[in-house]
Write a protein that holds these residues in place. Structure first.
Motif, short mmCIF file in Angstrom:
data_model
loop_
_atom_site.label_atom_id
_atom_site.label_comp_id
_atom_site.label_asym_id
_atom_site.label_seq_id
_atom_site.Cartn_x
_atom_site.Cartn_y
_atom_site.Cartn_z
N CYS A 44 0.86 -1.19 0.00
CA CYS A 44 0.00 0.00 0.00
C CYS A 44 0.89 1.24 0.00
CB CYS A 44 -0.90 -0.02 1.23
SG CYS A 44 -2.28 1.13 1.18
N ILE A 45 0.78 2.06 -1.05
CA ILE A 45 1.59 3.26 -1.20
C ILE A 45 0.67 4.48 -1.10
CG2 ILE A 45 3.21 4.53 -2.66
CD1 ILE A 45 4.24 1.81 -1.79
N ASN A 46 0.85 5.27 -0.04
CA ASN A 46 -0.04 6.43 0.20
C ASN A 46 -1.51 6.02 0.11
OD1 ASN A 46 2.03 8.18 0.69
ND2 ASN A 46 1.59 9.57 -1.01
N GLY A 47 -1.81 4.80 0.56
CA GLY A 47 -3.19 4.36 0.60
C GLY A 47 -3.67 3.60 -0.61
N ALA A 48 -2.83 3.47 -1.64
CA ALA A 48 -3.23 2.76 -2.87
C ALA A 48 -2.53 1.40 -2.91
CB ALA A 48 -2.86 3.57 -4.10
N CYS A 49 -3.31 0.35 -3.06
CA CYS A 49 -2.78 -1.01 -3.14
C CYS A 49 -2.13 -1.20 -4.51
CB CYS A 49 -3.90 -2.02 -2.94
SG CYS A 49 -3.37 -3.74 -3.11
N GLY A 83 12.07 12.03 -5.42
CA GLY A 83 12.46 12.64 -4.16
C GLY A 83 11.32 12.72 -3.16
N SER A 84 10.07 12.55 -3.62
CA SER A 84 8.92 12.59 -2.71
C SER A 84 8.95 11.40 -1.76
CB SER A 84 7.61 12.56 -3.50
OG SER A 84 7.46 13.71 -4.29
N LYS A 85 8.44 11.61 -0.57
CA LYS A 85 8.33 10.54 0.42
C LYS A 85 6.91 9.98 0.40
CE LYS A 85 12.50 11.35 2.08
NZ LYS A 85 13.61 10.37 1.93
N VAL A 86 6.80 8.66 0.59
CA VAL A 86 5.49 8.02 0.57
C VAL A 86 5.36 7.03 1.72
CG1 VAL A 86 5.14 8.26 -1.94
CG2 VAL A 86 6.30 6.23 -1.03
N ASN A 87 4.13 6.87 2.22
CA ASN A 87 3.83 5.88 3.24
C ASN A 87 3.76 4.49 2.60
OD1 ASN A 87 3.53 7.82 5.27
ND2 ASN A 87 1.35 8.10 4.83
#
Length: 228
Positions: A44-49, A83-87
């Motif tokens: 899950c990347i920024n809430g997207a599977c 360069g962006s950070k993701v959950n």
């Protein structure tokens, strides 16, 4: 299925445009979530599977995913840059403690941050859906769950008429998620509680079924009496 408990923050290292078919995105600094990864696994990347299509464990670790146009249109992943950070969160396993809530990784919409106010050691964020996503508001309930960029959070305020809702980000969570670095005007991914989807969706389907049965019965009676 996910829990909404972010495991790791990775970095977007490269974005490959696949013409009209979407993007490939590569994430670096990902070693902590690659110890058991396999091709085809869900992360899950920024809430997207998303599905892992390639990975490597050297030099801090990386993995690649493909993003379809639907994902780019429904989420904020089309706006992130190198360069962006993701959950990041791996799919939950059978022995995982279920500390968050049931998260599908199916982003319903983006929302805009319209308020960011410190409150002690917490930060209160207020979000607003775009006008064409007002239909999602019934799925938001005060003290219920919402997923923001893949993070399971508790709703502290819901204003249906304004399409607004709010959460409080505690100090511990501020160190673990990318929301901390976002401010007013930034866009986040939102997944409403899937339990609410099933409950309200079932109610709508049941009502529609009852209406069809009643209409059919009325039509049958009228035909029997020669009124149709």
């Amino acid at each position: 299925m996910f829990t909404g408990l972010v495991e790791h923050i990775a970095t977007v290292s490269k974005i490959d445009n696949r013409a009209e078919s979407g993007y490939d995105m590569i994430f670096s600094d990902a070693a902590p979530i690659l110890n058991d990864v396999q091709i085809g696994d869900s992360i899950c990347i920024n809430g997207a599977c998303l599905t892992v299509t390639e990975f490597g464990k050297d030099d801090g670790g990386f993995f690649r995913v493909g993003l379809a146009n639907e994902t780019l249109q429904r989420t904020n992943l089309g706006t992130v840059q190198a360069g962006s950070k993701v959950n990041c969160e791996r799919a939950m396993s059978a022995h995982t403690r279920f500390g968050g809530h049931m998260v599908q990784g199916h982003v319903d919409s983006t929302a805009t941050i319209v308020g960011r106010v410190p409150d002690g050691d917490s930060i209160r964020y207020t979000f607003q859906f775009p006008a064409d996503r007002a239909a999602l508001m019934p799925y938001l309930v005060e003290k219920g769950y919402v997923t923001v960029d893949g993070t399971s959070l508790t709703l502290t305020m819901v204003e249906d008429a304004e399409r607004k809702f709010a959460i409080a980000l505690i100090a511990h969570s501020q160190e673990k998620v990318v929301l901390t670095d976002k401010t007013e005007g930034d866009v986040v991914n939102i997944e409403v509680d899937c339990v609410g989807k099933y409950i309200l969706g079932s109610e709508e389907r049941i009502n529609a079924m009852v209406e069809r049965i009643v209409d059919a019965r009325i039509e049958s009676v009228l035909k029997a009496k020669g009124l149709m």
